[in-house]
Design an enzyme around this catalytic site. Sequence first.
Site, PDB file in Angstrom:
ATOM      1  N   GLY A  37       1.044  -1.030  -0.191  1.00 10.33           N
ATOM      2  CA  GLY A  37       0.505   0.299  -0.210  1.00 10.33           C
ATOM      3  C   GLY A  37       0.913   1.559  -0.344  1.00 10.33           C
ATOM      4  N   MET A  93       5.084   3.133   1.894  1.00 13.34           N
ATOM      5  CA  MET A  93       5.960   2.750   2.944  1.00 13.34           C
ATOM      6  C   MET A  93       6.710   4.778   3.374  1.00 13.34           C
ATOM      7  SD  MET A  93       8.758   1.592   3.632  1.00 13.34           S
ATOM      8  CE  MET A  93       9.336   1.155   5.041  1.00 13.34           C
ATOM      9  N   GLU A  94       6.408   4.213   4.953  1.00 18.16           N
ATOM     10  CA  GLU A  94       6.855   5.027   5.593  1.00 18.16           C
ATOM     11  C   GLU A  94       8.020   6.563   5.338  1.00 18.16           C
ATOM     12  OE1 GLU A  94       6.515   2.174   7.074  1.00 18.16           O
ATOM     13  OE2 GLU A  94       7.281   1.222   8.065  1.00 18.16           O
ATOM     14  N   ASN A  95       8.933   5.881   4.623  1.00 16.80           N
ATOM     15  CA  ASN A  95      10.578   6.614   4.287  1.00 16.80           C
ATOM     16  C   ASN A  95      10.374   7.674   5.024  1.00 16.80           C
ATOM     17  OD1 ASN A  95      11.277   4.727   2.868  1.00 16.80           O
ATOM     18  ND2 ASN A  95       9.277   5.573   1.244  1.00 16.80           N
ATOM     19  N   GLU A 128       1.057   6.311   7.518  1.00 14.02           N
ATOM     20  CA  GLU A 128       2.161   6.303   7.311  1.00 14.02           C
ATOM     21  C   GLU A 128       2.432   7.107   8.087  1.00 14.02           C
ATOM     22  OE1 GLU A 128       3.547   4.073   5.578  1.00 14.02           O
ATOM     23  OE2 GLU A 128       1.369   3.134   4.796  1.00 14.02           O
ATOM     24  N   HIS A 146       4.352   6.970  11.395  1.00 13.96           N
ATOM     25  CA  HIS A 146       5.471   5.804  11.716  1.00 13.96           C
ATOM     26  C   HIS A 146       6.264   7.039  11.658  1.00 13.96           C
ATOM     27  CE1 HIS A 146       4.260   2.040  10.821  1.00 13.96           C
ATOM     28  NE2 HIS A 146       3.763   1.882   9.706  1.00 13.96           N
TER      29      HIS A 146
HETATM   30  N1  B3K Z   1       6.099  -0.559   6.334  1.00 13.51           N
HETATM   31  C1  B3K Z   1       5.545  -0.510   5.251  1.00 13.51           C
HETATM   32  C2  B3K Z   1       5.284  -2.416   4.675  1.00 13.51           C
HETATM   33  C3  B3K Z   1       6.864  -2.886   4.343  1.00 13.51           C
HETATM   34  C4  B3K Z   1       6.329  -4.102   3.547  1.00 13.51           C
HETATM   35  C5  B3K Z   1       7.346  -4.725   3.169  1.00 13.51           C
HETATM   36  N2  B3K Z   1       7.304  -6.189   2.313  1.00 13.51           N
HETATM   37  C6  B3K Z   1       4.132  -0.039   5.024  1.00 13.51           C
HETATM   38  C7  B3K Z   1       3.501   0.221   6.289  1.00 13.51           C
HETATM   39  O1  B3K Z   1       2.949  -1.091   7.027  1.00 13.51           O
HETATM   40  O2  B3K Z   1       3.526   1.236   6.545  1.00 13.51           O
HETATM   41 ZN    ZN Z   2       2.883   0.239   8.697  1.00 11.16          ZN
END
Ligand code: B3K
Ligand code: ZN
Length: 893
Positions: free
Chosen positions: A267, A269-271, A304, A307
């Site tokens: 869905g 990603m919280e970079n 996100e 996070h």
């Molecule tokens: N932390 C990411 C998910 C990453 C999945 C890697 N295979 C998105 C989320 O949960 O916010």
């Molecule tokens: Zn998450």
Amino acid sequence: MKDSVPQAVRLSEYTCPPFLVDHVALRFELDATRTRVRADLTLRRNPESREDGPLVLDGEGLALVSLSLDGSVLAPDAYTVQPGALVLHAPPARRFTLGIETRLDPSANQALMGLYLSDGVFCTQCEAEGFRRITYFPDRPDVLATYTTTIVADAATAPVLLSNGDRVSCETLPDGRRRAVWHDPHPKPCYLFALVAGPLASRQKSVTTRSGRTVMLGAYALPERIDRCAYALDALERALRWDEAVYGRECDLDVFNIVALSDFNMGAMENKGLNVFNESFILADPETATDEDYANIESVVAHEYFHNWTGNRITCRDWFQLCLKEGLTVFRDQEFTAQSRSGAVKRIGDVKRLRELQFSEDASALSHPVRPEAYHEISNFYTATVYFKGAEVVRMLRALVGAAAFARGMDLYFARCDGRAVTVEDFLGCFLDPESPRFAQFMLWYRRRGTPEIEASGTYDREARSYVLTLRQRMGDGAAASGETDAMIVPVATALIGGAGEMAVGLDGAPFDGLLVLDRAEASFRFTDVPEAPIVSLNRDFSAPVKVAVARTDAELAALAARETDGFARWDALHALKTAALVAGARGGEGAAPGIAGTPLNGLAFALEALLADEAVDPAFTALALEIPGEAEIAQAIGGDVDPDRILASRRALRRGLAARLGAPLLAARERWASDEPYAPDPAQTGRRSLRNALLDLACAGEGGPEPARARELAWEHLVRADNMTDRAAALRMLVLECPERRAEALARFETLHGDDPLVMDKWLAVQATIPEAETVAWIRAAFASARLASRSPNRVHALVGTFTVQNPSQFHRLDGAGHALVAELVAELDGRNPMLASRLLAGFASWGRLEPGRRARARAALCALSQRADLSAQTAETLGHLLPESVRDRDP
Ligand code: B3K
Ligand code: ZN
């Protein structure tokens, strides 16, 4: 399967990193086929580690160009490049800098991990172990470093260059290329690194945090899609405000960007400071997104963003602790939505999702604890259990310690663990004394798989005006199988309901606050001042992720549905009524055709009619109450020897029966709720639209008489005239599934309107994948081979194949095995490109062991055929290994 299935990683074998990285300087020279990456890592031995051996850096699929130590090129015998790693034999004892140059081919990256191209946009995905596909690095979440990232790219193809943190500079070089430098001052694990570069447009919004700092929020997308980013940017701002107001957490960056990408495995990603999204969770306007899409965007954008504190500032020590960030962050985004929209409706939606996805996962061969203890491929553990049961565990913790203590515990967690990579125990230690028996008992929720069951029985003493309730807990299947016996601690929110509704009662003579805590195998609770024989309402608001077994008559369930004040419990009583009728219908008598009639139908129809007439009830709630449980849920309630055809027939019979009983009131209610207000995705309108569509959908299910014909006419009008995608997509669904004679025409009309928008056409693919008819398998095969699916974009594949496995059980589990064979074949094809996608689809087989023997044999044959392939990825092989352990491979069904 490949011989080289990796060794299992075990929680019990964790050791701290032998080397730490203080700073990472990265320089990317982007090119579609020959990208150069220069990494300068400032390394030192970890004083806490006892290891004194070589430096081992992770790396996968990398072409090493050069390696230097403190500026001097290393002699070839100073290091070894081996599969999965680079080993520096004699690293210095002091701090040193390793210069690593690698070359990558983003255009060939179909796995969508590491650096790849999506629609001409360079982008990265590093969680969980993708950074090792960019450069050699200790790719583990407990190595935290600051990052400076330089990106150089062709000005025409990638004028916009983004990374984490703040932009230090951006300029055009003498050779015409663009160069940007970004610096992220917050130490982070490498899985939070991100780079995005391409011909992107943006929308910006400046906000002032409550301490007075200015943060520039930005949304990025390809220019033709940027107008569809307004809602997501708005949701981002609301999430930022909410985290300030409710958790006292401020945005810690000057710039916070979100980006929409077409090709993305998950869905979002919280970079750090650069959240990247599957475009389906950003792009929205009334013509292309449904109300549900809007709600999902709001919650994923918030998730996100949240996070940033729960995941990024405080991260995981190792991947076993994944629920530490995911469960907690889901809990936070659920609360955000509950407070922005209707709390009861949100809770019902979340419980539905948990029961549909997590309970079935926990009852399947893929069952695992919220905190697993071993894995081969961590990517397989981004599951409903880790995310959604993980969130329920946090919710139970709040119920047990109380809201005020929970808030204090969270403050302590932020204060104590900020900037660190920690464990579930560190988290729990902020709420409970780590030495206390309660701490150990609560940890069972993280350590034990399976769904516990609470069995309840009660007796009323009219003389003494008392009611004694006995609760017993039973382990979930997984835990029971492993011989565990310790009792769990289960918060059971309870009310006694009498003729006039909830009673004010005492518990053993003291005032009762509504929560029973079951912390042993069996306990009895004595309620006092009980004026009449009560109906006991248990697990209100779904206070624990358990199944409740309590004997109840249909009349009692109907009474609960009418008198409960807790929205979830009220809905759940209706749900139980429906499920009982559906299960009875599917089982039928010996040789009897599935069907539903008589008392269950009358009781349900009566309860729903009362609800329809009550205009004080939230329309979104009534819409949920009208829904009939899905086939997978009915299968779960049946338990074993599942025959999906009988379930389908039973479900149809109930819908048909209700439509026949309620036809006229359904359409009348729809008229009452009609409105010509201009579309807005706000909660009030969303609720009304969902009710109108639920009413029409049920009315369409009728057979004969004027109402079904009228309902189908209305559905067609909707499809053609709707000014929004919510109504149009709902109409398409009704026509395709309930009106076969207009199916082709409806699909063609939709395609004419939206054929050039892949994201919208995913709805078109998905609805056809759910048609419970024999032709669907051949249609899926053809659609998979068509131009629409040529790119194998995860969104297209999920819309087509994922929808089929999850929402079309009667065809997926076809008696002749054609559905199983098709999915196994597509999994094998996809696995060569994108193992994560393939492994996810394969998980659609999770419940095959509960099918009736004939279908079970077909499923096993398909899985066995897949297991014969020598070229399966480690990820898909691990999933297959759970679904089909060697021990059952050759056994009779
Ligand atoms: N932390 C990411 C998910 C990453 C999945 C890697 N295979 C998105 C989320 O949960 O916010
Ligand atoms: Zn998450």
